[in-house]
Motif scaffolding. Structure first.
Motif, PDB file in Angstrom:
ATOM      1  N   THR A   1       0.831  -1.201   0.000  1.00  0.00           N
ATOM      2  CA  THR A   1       0.000   0.000   0.000  1.00  0.00           C
ATOM      3  C   THR A   1       0.864   1.250   0.000  1.00  0.00           C
ATOM      4  OG1 THR A   1      -0.113   0.177   2.420  1.00  0.00           O
ATOM      5  CG2 THR A   1      -1.755  -1.223   1.332  1.00  0.00           C
ATOM      6  N   LYS A   2       0.239   2.361  -0.394  1.00  0.00           N
ATOM      7  CA  LYS A   2       0.888   3.671  -0.339  1.00  0.00           C
ATOM      8  C   LYS A   2       0.270   4.461   0.796  1.00  0.00           C
ATOM      9  CE  LYS A   2      -0.579   6.920  -2.844  1.00  0.00           C
ATOM     10  NZ  LYS A   2      -0.910   7.829  -1.701  1.00  0.00           N
ATOM     11  N   GLN A   3       1.110   4.951   1.696  1.00  0.00           N
ATOM     12  CA  GLN A   3       0.630   5.718   2.840  1.00  0.00           C
ATOM     13  C   GLN A   3       1.000   7.184   2.689  1.00  0.00           C
ATOM     14  OE1 GLN A   3      -1.190   4.227   5.191  1.00  0.00           O
ATOM     15  NE2 GLN A   3      -0.879   2.183   4.326  1.00  0.00           N
ATOM     16  N   GLU A   4       0.078   8.065   3.078  1.00  0.00           N
ATOM     17  CA  GLU A   4       0.374   9.492   3.112  1.00  0.00           C
ATOM     18  C   GLU A   4       0.814   9.840   4.526  1.00  0.00           C
ATOM     19  OE1 GLU A   4      -2.209  13.583   2.858  1.00  0.00           O
ATOM     20  OE2 GLU A   4      -2.540  12.095   1.275  1.00  0.00           O
ATOM     21  N   LEU A   5       2.041  10.317   4.675  1.00  0.00           N
ATOM     22  CA  LEU A   5       2.606  10.571   5.995  1.00  0.00           C
ATOM     23  C   LEU A   5       2.090  11.890   6.562  1.00  0.00           C
ATOM     24  CD1 LEU A   5       6.301   9.485   5.377  1.00  0.00           C
ATOM     25  CD2 LEU A   5       4.457   8.156   6.417  1.00  0.00           C
ATOM     26  N   LYS A   6       1.649  11.816   7.836  1.00  0.00           N
ATOM     27  CA  LYS A   6       1.145  13.007   8.525  1.00  0.00           C
ATOM     28  C   LYS A   6       1.583  12.960   9.987  1.00  0.00           C
ATOM     29  CE  LYS A   6      -3.105  13.220   5.728  1.00  0.00           C
ATOM     30  NZ  LYS A   6      -4.592  13.197   5.774  1.00  0.00           N
ATOM     31  N   GLY A   7       1.494  14.090  10.646  1.00  0.00           N
ATOM     32  CA  GLY A   7       1.691  14.160  12.090  1.00  0.00           C
ATOM     33  C   GLY A   7       3.007  13.571  12.558  1.00  0.00           C
ATOM     34  N   ALA A   8       2.912  12.764  13.620  1.00  0.00           N
ATOM     35  CA  ALA A   8       4.105  12.180  14.235  1.00  0.00           C
ATOM     36  C   ALA A   8       4.848  11.263  13.276  1.00  0.00           C
ATOM     37  CB  ALA A   8       3.718  11.416  15.501  1.00  0.00           C
TER      38      ALA A   8
END
Length: 325
Positions: free
Chosen positions: A104-111
């Protein structure tokens, strides 16, 4: 080869697949095949000449990286392979960082984004300099505690006991180039680490028959250097308490049940869906007393709950049955 952390198949090219290329570059690299379906069958692509120019140019223009774009053939059909190498620097597509995880492709956010950026830049969270902290936030007693332990262990000379707080932290690389304390310094020696970081604490608990049955919980907070000994002290105090001694645990001594608890077992045999209130009426005691008795029966391993609170039922274990014999 099926889709994996390093392989992705697409039947045709879309510019949004630059996100996948971004994700591969930020992770361990990988390959995207254009013109192959999810069943790994070559379906081919049209206008390969245009794509062989457009795809490399868009990768460079939008991602600032270079990927190998290869034209391949199978069964008289053309398909394209895009080979992406892992990048040492963080790569963004339209200001958003993507990461390949599994298939899968994850969109990195936050921590997660913060940790990713630090890792790519060769840093870790505990290495960051804390802008708000000063030497006044360091507990000298924790420094002395650490020095005594190090001297006793033969890791440091005796004269280290006289070193200043700043000197000790500097020797441990816990102070940055401009004299700022690193996060690790506050975690290890801070007077009140919770002032800077939430949930800096160690929790010690004991459970009964399952994770929902928390019998007790102690919370130890403070800096890590002094916390370790305090945790050991708490554990020792629990082990020294006969009520918490595994050898004397009621799980191993079902004969310690009260007459009330034995009566409850007998009533459960007759009706395993009895409520606390019904049992309280039958045994002429309060519902609170019944609840305490049930807790002890569960801790002793005499009964377990099957199903939900509304439509579930109580089941007597083999240990519980042995008491009724």
């Amino acid at each position: 080869m099926s889709e994996s952390q390093n392989i992705e198949y697409k039947e045709s090219w879309r510019d949004e697949y630059l996100k996948w290329i971004c994700g591969f570059a930020n992770a361990q690299g990988g390959r995207i095949y254009i013109g192959i379906d999810d069943n790994q069958q070559v379906v081919g692509v049209a206008d390969t000449k245009r794509l062989m120019e457009d795809i490399p140019n868009k990768i460079v223009n939008y991602l600032d990286i270079v990927a190998d774009v290869n034209l391949l053939h199978k069964e008289d059909k053309d398909y394209i392979e895009i080979a992406v190498q892992p990048c040492n620097l963080p790569i963004a597509y339209h200001g958003i960082y993507h990461y390949r995880s599994g298939s899968t492709k994850q969109e990195l956010k936050g921590a997660a984004l913060q940790q990713f950026l630090l890792r790519k830049m060769g840093h870790s969270w505990d290495d960051i300099e804390n802008e708000r902290a000063t030497l006044d936030d360091i507990d000298r007693q924790a420094i002395d505690f650490f020095l005594r332990k190090a001297v006793d262990a033969g890791r440091m000379p005796v004269d280290s006991l006289n070193e200043t707080t700043e000197k000790v932290l500097s020797n441990l690389n816990l102070i940055g180039g401009e004299g700022k304390l690193r996060n690790a310094a506050l975690l290890l020696f801070g007077k009140n680490p919770a002032k800077f970081f939430t949930s800096v604490q160690f929790r010690i608990g004991r459970f009964g028959r399952d994770e929902a049955d928390l019998m007790f919980q102690d919370v130890v907070d403070g800096n890590i250097i002094q916390m370790t000994d305090r945790v050991i002290e708490v554990l020792k105090s629990k082990n020294d308490d006969p009520l918490n001694d595994p050898l004397n645990d009621p799980l191993n001594d079902p004969l310690k049940l009260s007459s009330l608890e034995k009566d409850i077992l007998k009533l459960i045999v007759k009706d395993n869906q009895s409520t606390y209130d019904n049992l309280a009426i039958s045994l002429s005691v309060s519902s609170a007393t019944i609840k305490r008795a049930f807790r002890n029966l569960k801790v002793n391993g005499c009964i377990i709950r099957k199903g939900s609170k509304k439509i579930g039922y109580w089941m007597i274990t083999e240990k519980g049955k042995s008491i009724l014999k």
